[in-house]
Design a protein around this motif. Structure first.
Motif, short mmCIF file in Angstrom:
data_model
loop_
_atom_site.label_atom_id
_atom_site.label_comp_id
_atom_site.label_asym_id
_atom_site.label_seq_id
_atom_site.Cartn_x
_atom_site.Cartn_y
_atom_site.Cartn_z
N MET A 1 37.58 35.87 41.93
CA MET A 1 38.97 35.45 42.87
C MET A 1 39.39 36.62 43.45
SD MET A 1 40.82 32.30 41.10
CE MET A 1 39.89 30.67 40.58
N ASN A 2 39.88 36.63 44.86
CA ASN A 2 40.21 37.57 45.58
C ASN A 2 41.77 37.67 45.64
OD1 ASN A 2 37.60 38.26 45.87
ND2 ASN A 2 38.03 38.59 48.19
N PHE A 10 45.82 33.19 44.25
CA PHE A 10 44.40 33.85 44.48
C PHE A 10 43.81 32.86 45.64
CE2 PHE A 10 45.12 34.50 39.92
CZ PHE A 10 45.41 35.82 39.93
N GLU A 53 41.99 42.34 49.68
CA GLU A 53 40.86 41.33 49.26
C GLU A 53 40.03 42.08 48.04
OE1 GLU A 53 40.26 38.55 51.05
OE2 GLU A 53 42.30 38.82 52.06
N ARG A 54 40.80 42.83 47.29
CA ARG A 54 40.24 42.85 46.14
C ARG A 54 39.98 41.88 44.97
NH1 ARG A 54 36.40 46.77 46.29
NH2 ARG A 54 37.03 48.60 47.53
N VAL A 55 38.84 41.65 44.16
CA VAL A 55 38.74 40.72 42.90
C VAL A 55 39.72 41.20 42.03
CG1 VAL A 55 37.30 39.62 41.36
CG2 VAL A 55 36.38 40.18 43.70
N ASP A 105 36.37 45.99 42.93
CA ASP A 105 36.44 44.57 42.55
C ASP A 105 36.71 44.59 41.16
OD1 ASP A 105 36.89 43.80 45.19
OD2 ASP A 105 34.56 43.18 45.16
N THR A 109 35.89 36.80 38.37
CA THR A 109 34.57 36.38 39.01
C THR A 109 33.70 35.85 37.85
OG1 THR A 109 32.93 37.14 40.21
CG2 THR A 109 33.57 38.74 38.81
N LYS A 112 29.18 39.99 37.84
CA LYS A 112 29.59 41.23 38.24
C LYS A 112 28.51 42.10 37.87
CE LYS A 112 33.46 44.48 38.19
NZ LYS A 112 33.49 44.42 39.45
#
Length: 326
Positions: A1-2, A10, A53-55, A105, A109, A112
């Protein structure tokens, strides 16, 4: 999720499962956890800016799903956890390494890809949710209490993730532990984890004198300092002569601050704790495995409830870590 800029909640993003490259592994992430830095990052109050927009989230744990060429540290099925700084493997902290969420990121998630050197093995007695609570808080607490041992008194503050690990690790190293809390309902937990004495800091604002009384006038050889400006004066008052303050947090905005005369009078040492390297985390995990230490988890949320986890983490009354199950 960003995290979309500094906005919450998020934003869910669907992407293809990545493939590991040379020296990399694919992790099926099973859990992640929150730290104080996460809301600070999202609100723009962290010392290092977050790229958009980073996870989210720096702490995660899971199992190896695939291994890239020339990756040899782990095999498919191995259980692993992240390290807070993915490129700081050991040695002295001489410059700010790369960090998840700021320039890379994070772990909120399902899959990864990471360099195999950015991971540690999870102790056999811990589940994924517990393992996800380790990377930041455990290694910070370990570096804060490192060097304490039999005959020493360690003072901790509160019931956050770092404070609770500090109690457990200090006891594992053989030190006596005095803990403070502003909530009488949390006294029993601190005693269960190993605190020899617990002081109600709300009922006793001058709790430094209480620490001296609880230790027969000796004071604390080592203070795990989390409040910063709001607590440092009492930490110095509680300190033994030639004691050490491990500065971990700056959670309190108001207070008397650092009195240099009082600090000098104790001939004290002040050291800042920049979380820790992979080697530091591995050292801490050996103690965790040998003593079968379990992290204190406040609550576990499902992946689809990540926004609720964020809200719960920011609310008062939390004890220990907030974890997201993937």
């Amino acid at each position: 999720m960003n995290i979309p800029g500094s906005d919450i909640p998020f934003r869910l993003v669907e992407e293809a499962v990545p493939a590991p490259g040379r020296g990399e592994v694919l992790v099926r992430v099973r859990a992640s956890s929150l730290n104080y830095r996460d809301p600070a990052l999202a609100s723009g109050h962290y010392p290092y800016p977050m790229e958009p927009e980073r996870v989210a989230l720096a702490d995660g744990a899971g199992e190896i799903a695939a291994v890239g060429p020339e990756a040899r540290r782990f095999a498919v099925g191995d259980r692993v956890a992240s390290t807070f700084f993915p490129t700081w493997y050991g040695g002295a902290f001489r410059q700010v390494p790369e960090m998840y969420v700021t320039t890379r990121d994070g772990w909120l998630t399902e899959y990864k890809v990471v360099d195999e050197d950015a991971l540690v093995a999870v102790p056999a007695h811990l589940g994924f949710e517990e393992a996800a609570a380790l990377p930041c808080a455990l290694v910070t607490a370990w570096n804060a209490v490192r060097g304490a041992g039999v005959g020493d008194v360690v003072l901790t503050q509160g019931t956050g993730g770092v404070a609770l690990f500090a109690v457990q690790l200090a006891r594992a190293l053989g030190a006596e532990v005095v803990a403070t809390t502003s909530d009488p309902a949390k006294v029993a937990l601190l005693e269960k984890l190993g605190a020899d004495a617990v002081i109600d800091s709300r009922a006793t604002p001058e709790w430094g004198a209480e620490v001296l009384a609880a230790t027969g006038g000796h004071g604390a050889d080592l203070v795990v300092e989390l409040g910063g400006q709001s607590t440092i004066a009492q930490s110095i008052a509680a300190l033994a002569y030639r004691g050490t303050i491990s500065q971990v947090g700056l959670l309190g905005a108001a207070g008397a601050g650092l009195d240099l005369a009082a600090f000098f009078g104790k001939q004290a040492v002040l050291r800042s704790i920049p979380v820790g390297s992979r080697s530091d985390l591995e050292d801490a995990l050996r103690v965790v495995a040998a003593r079968e230490i379990h992290p204190v988890i406040d609550r576990i949320f499902d992946f689809d409830d990540a926004t609720a986890a964020w809200a719960h983490f920011s609310a008062p009354g939390r004890v220990g870590k907030v974890v997201i199950r993937h």
